[in-house]
Design a protein around this motif. Sequence first.
Motif, PDB file in Angstrom:
ATOM      1  N   LEU A  92      18.132  -3.281   4.986  1.00  5.81           N
ATOM      2  CA  LEU A  92      18.464  -3.426   3.565  1.00  5.81           C
ATOM      3  C   LEU A  92      17.281  -2.945   2.745  1.00  5.81           C
ATOM      4  CD1 LEU A  92      20.019  -7.006   3.624  1.00  5.81           C
ATOM      5  CD2 LEU A  92      21.238  -4.841   3.545  1.00  5.81           C
ATOM      6  N   PRO A  93      17.516  -2.201   1.667  1.00  5.31           N
ATOM      7  CA  PRO A  93      16.392  -1.734   0.858  1.00  5.31           C
ATOM      8  C   PRO A  93      15.775  -2.865   0.037  1.00  5.31           C
ATOM      9  CG  PRO A  93      18.465  -1.048  -0.115  1.00  5.31           C
ATOM     10  CD  PRO A  93      18.801  -1.721   1.190  1.00  5.31           C
ATOM     11  N   ALA A  94      14.484  -2.783  -0.147  1.00  2.00           N
ATOM     12  CA  ALA A  94      13.780  -3.739  -0.998  1.00  2.00           C
ATOM     13  C   ALA A  94      12.784  -2.955  -1.844  1.00  2.00           C
ATOM     14  CB  ALA A  94      13.050  -4.775  -0.140  1.00  2.00           C
ATOM     15  N   ALA A  95      12.747  -3.206  -3.127  1.00  2.00           N
ATOM     16  CA  ALA A  95      11.800  -2.534  -4.011  1.00  2.00           C
ATOM     17  C   ALA A  95      10.662  -3.486  -4.331  1.00  2.00           C
ATOM     18  CB  ALA A  95      12.500  -2.098  -5.303  1.00  2.00           C
ATOM     19  N   THR A  96       9.480  -2.945  -4.484  1.00  2.00           N
ATOM     20  CA  THR A  96       8.344  -3.742  -4.923  1.00  2.00           C
ATOM     21  C   THR A  96       7.791  -3.101  -6.193  1.00  2.00           C
ATOM     22  OG1 THR A  96       6.809  -2.521  -3.565  1.00  2.00           O
ATOM     23  CG2 THR A  96       7.777  -4.488  -2.584  1.00  2.00           C
ATOM     24  N   PHE A  97       7.115  -3.892  -6.993  1.00  2.00           N
ATOM     25  CA  PHE A  97       6.592  -3.375  -8.246  1.00  2.00           C
ATOM     26  C   PHE A  97       5.432  -4.219  -8.701  1.00  2.00           C
ATOM     27  CE2 PHE A  97      10.305  -6.044  -8.719  1.00  2.00           C
ATOM     28  CZ  PHE A  97       9.873  -7.029  -9.568  1.00  2.00           C
ATOM     29  N   GLU A  98       4.647  -3.616  -9.572  1.00  2.00           N
ATOM     30  CA  GLU A  98       3.546  -4.336 -10.191  1.00  2.00           C
ATOM     31  C   GLU A  98       4.118  -5.477 -11.023  1.00  2.00           C
ATOM     32  OE1 GLU A  98       0.273  -3.529  -9.689  1.00  2.00           O
ATOM     33  OE2 GLU A  98       1.050  -2.030  -8.293  1.00  2.00           O
ATOM     34  N   GLU A  99       3.351  -6.506 -11.259  1.00  2.00           N
ATOM     35  CA  GLU A  99       3.845  -7.615 -12.099  1.00  2.00           C
ATOM     36  C   GLU A  99       4.254  -7.108 -13.454  1.00  2.00           C
ATOM     37  OE1 GLU A  99       1.897 -11.366 -12.518  1.00  2.00           O
ATOM     38  OE2 GLU A  99       0.977 -11.119 -10.546  1.00  2.00           O
ATOM     39  N   LEU A 100       5.378  -7.648 -13.956  1.00  2.00           N
ATOM     40  CA  LEU A 100       5.877  -7.233 -15.271  1.00  2.00           C
ATOM     41  C   LEU A 100       5.103  -7.917 -16.364  1.00  2.00           C
ATOM     42  CD1 LEU A 100       9.716  -7.336 -14.624  1.00  2.00           C
ATOM     43  CD2 LEU A 100       8.187  -5.379 -14.613  1.00  2.00           C
ATOM     44  N   ALA A 150       9.393  -0.453 -10.418  1.00  2.00           N
ATOM     45  CA  ALA A 150       9.209  -0.281  -8.979  1.00  2.00           C
ATOM     46  C   ALA A 150       8.301   0.908  -8.701  1.00  2.00           C
ATOM     47  CB  ALA A 150      10.563  -0.091  -8.293  1.00  2.00           C
ATOM     48  N   ASP A 151       7.409   0.748  -7.718  1.00  2.00           N
ATOM     49  CA  ASP A 151       6.547   1.869  -7.348  1.00  2.00           C
ATOM     50  C   ASP A 151       6.662   2.236  -5.873  1.00  2.00           C
ATOM     51  OD1 ASP A 151       5.131  -0.250  -6.223  1.00  2.00           O
ATOM     52  OD2 ASP A 151       3.430  -0.056  -7.577  1.00  2.00           O
ATOM     53  N   ARG A 152       7.330   1.402  -5.084  1.00  2.33           N
ATOM     54  CA  ARG A 152       7.581   1.752  -3.691  1.00  2.33           C
ATOM     55  C   ARG A 152       8.784   0.965  -3.193  1.00  2.33           C
ATOM     56  NH1 ARG A 152       5.666  -1.494   0.517  1.00  2.33           N
ATOM     57  NH2 ARG A 152       4.702  -3.396  -0.221  1.00  2.33           N
ATOM     58  N   PHE A 153       9.323   1.403  -2.067  1.00  2.00           N
ATOM     59  CA  PHE A 153      10.441   0.692  -1.468  1.00  2.00           C
ATOM     60  C   PHE A 153      10.268   0.687   0.038  1.00  2.00           C
ATOM     61  CE2 PHE A 153      11.775   5.004  -1.008  1.00  2.00           C
ATOM     62  CZ  PHE A 153      12.549   5.029   0.139  1.00  2.00           C
ATOM     63  N   GLU A 154      10.987  -0.212   0.686  1.00  2.00           N
ATOM     64  CA  GLU A 154      10.970  -0.279   2.148  1.00  2.00           C
ATOM     65  C   GLU A 154      12.311  -0.808   2.620  1.00  2.00           C
ATOM     66  OE1 GLU A 154       8.885  -4.374   3.335  1.00  2.00           O
ATOM     67  OE2 GLU A 154       7.617  -3.118   2.049  1.00  2.00           O
ATOM     68  N   GLU A 193      12.340   9.870  -8.521  1.00  3.53           N
ATOM     69  CA  GLU A 193      11.387  10.611  -7.695  1.00  3.53           C
ATOM     70  C   GLU A 193      11.082   9.754  -6.483  1.00  3.53           C
ATOM     71  OE1 GLU A 193       7.857  11.947  -9.761  1.00  3.53           O
ATOM     72  OE2 GLU A 193       8.994  12.088 -11.636  1.00  3.53           O
ATOM     73  N   ILE A 194      11.329  10.294  -5.295  1.00  2.00           N
ATOM     74  CA  ILE A 194      11.050   9.571  -4.053  1.00  2.00           C
ATOM     75  C   ILE A 194      10.176  10.460  -3.192  1.00  2.00           C
ATOM     76  CG2 ILE A 194      12.030   8.522  -1.989  1.00  2.00           C
ATOM     77  CD1 ILE A 194      14.575   8.004  -3.643  1.00  2.00           C
ATOM     78  N   ASN A 195       9.048   9.905  -2.743  1.00  2.00           N
ATOM     79  CA  ASN A 195       8.114  10.626  -1.889  1.00  2.00           C
ATOM     80  C   ASN A 195       7.618   9.644  -0.836  1.00  2.00           C
ATOM     81  OD1 ASN A 195       6.316  12.361  -0.756  1.00  2.00           O
ATOM     82  ND2 ASN A 195       4.948  12.473  -2.520  1.00  2.00           N
ATOM     83  N   GLY A 196       8.117   9.773   0.387  1.00  2.00           N
ATOM     84  CA  GLY A 196       7.797   8.786   1.411  1.00  2.00           C
ATOM     85  C   GLY A 196       8.421   7.466   1.004  1.00  2.00           C
ATOM     86  N   ASN A 197       7.596   6.412   0.906  1.00  2.96           N
ATOM     87  CA  ASN A 197       8.129   5.130   0.427  1.00  2.96           C
ATOM     88  C   ASN A 197       7.756   4.862  -1.034  1.00  2.96           C
ATOM     89  OD1 ASN A 197       5.440   4.449   0.742  1.00  2.96           O
ATOM     90  ND2 ASN A 197       5.862   2.473   1.683  1.00  2.96           N
ATOM     91  N   ALA A 198       7.191   5.874  -1.705  1.00  6.48           N
ATOM     92  CA  ALA A 198       6.879   5.748  -3.139  1.00  6.48           C
ATOM     93  C   ALA A 198       8.122   6.123  -3.941  1.00  6.48           C
ATOM     94  CB  ALA A 198       5.715   6.656  -3.521  1.00  6.48           C
TER      95      ALA A 198
END
Length: 84
Positions: free
Chosen positions: A76-84, A67-71, A31-36
């Motif tokens: 180059l794509p980069a994903a970010t996420f809450e700490e595991l 991952a909860d958002r990307f930029e 599911e992709i919505n904007g950068n989410a």
Amino acid sequence: MIDNVQATLAFPEAGKVSGNGSCNRFFGPAEINGNAVKLGPLGSTRKACPEAVMNQETKYLNALQAADRFELERSLPAATFEEL
């Protein structure tokens, strides 16, 4: 990253993600919505590989599902996420 072992990520069609986790192919909903972004739950093939490769794959797939958002950074794509 382990030398000569590559993890990949692709969006073959709207609402789907797939790739190579380092040893096994993976697939699932996206599911992709904007950068989410929300990936998963992910399924995968079940080949056995050396322990280090399997450990790398587990970390990669866990990071993708967290991952909860990307930029895009320097194209180059980069994903970010809450700490595991």
